[in-house]
Design a protein around this motif. Sequence first.
Motif, short mmCIF file in Angstrom:
data_model
loop_
_atom_site.label_atom_id
_atom_site.label_comp_id
_atom_site.label_asym_id
_atom_site.label_seq_id
_atom_site.Cartn_x
_atom_site.Cartn_y
_atom_site.Cartn_z
N GLU A 73 -4.85 5.45 5.26
CA GLU A 73 -5.04 5.87 3.87
C GLU A 73 -6.26 6.77 3.71
O GLU A 73 -7.37 6.43 4.12
N ALA A 97 0.83 -1.21 0.00
CA ALA A 97 0.00 0.00 0.00
C ALA A 97 0.86 1.25 0.00
O ALA A 97 0.60 2.20 -0.75
N HIS A 147 -8.31 2.77 -1.86
CA HIS A 147 -6.93 2.30 -1.75
C HIS A 147 -6.64 1.65 -0.40
O HIS A 147 -5.48 1.40 -0.07
N CYS A 148 -7.67 1.43 0.39
CA CYS A 148 -7.48 0.95 1.76
C CYS A 148 -8.28 -0.32 2.02
O CYS A 148 -9.38 -0.49 1.50
N HIS A 208 -1.74 -1.07 -4.95
CA HIS A 208 -3.02 -1.31 -4.29
C HIS A 208 -3.63 -2.66 -4.64
O HIS A 208 -4.24 -3.30 -3.77
N ARG A 230 -4.61 -5.54 -1.95
CA ARG A 230 -5.92 -6.19 -1.89
C ARG A 230 -5.79 -7.72 -1.91
O ARG A 230 -6.48 -8.42 -1.16
#
Length: 156
Positions: free
Chosen positions: A119, A75, A124-125, A80, A84
Amino acid sequence: MTELFTVGYESATPASLADALVEAGVQTLVDVRAVANSRRPGFSKRALAAEVEERGLSYLHLRALGTPADGRAAARSGRHAEMRRIFEAHLVTEPAQEELAALTALAATGRKLCLLCFEREPEHCHRLMIAERVEQRLPEVEISHIHPLTAAFLGR
């Protein structure tokens, strides 16, 4: 509908974050960082808990819903999709499943919860992935994102 909020503190101050939570009507801040420490003053577990509890909110740390170290590294590097994939693999572990079940049960009470991580952008988190799992289990949940005022905007 039950709202489940998410928030990232990347560009916030502890006060602007707490203000945004109060404004949204959040009752419990759920910290989903694996390591609830921060280089940013005021965002380590004890300081953050004290800040929100001072405003009448409760604080809950669900460590097993945090991103593993390799996912955090991905991250930070802007990878990203890799983050994930790593987090998806982590989510099937027993500790993560237990805390996801506990979070879902808490959301089912109708209590206004907000998932917190660093984030700024939810897409993106990993916190968005967690919120989506809760939403799958509780279709009456609606996900909303809180964007606190930035530290730059506040002159800090």
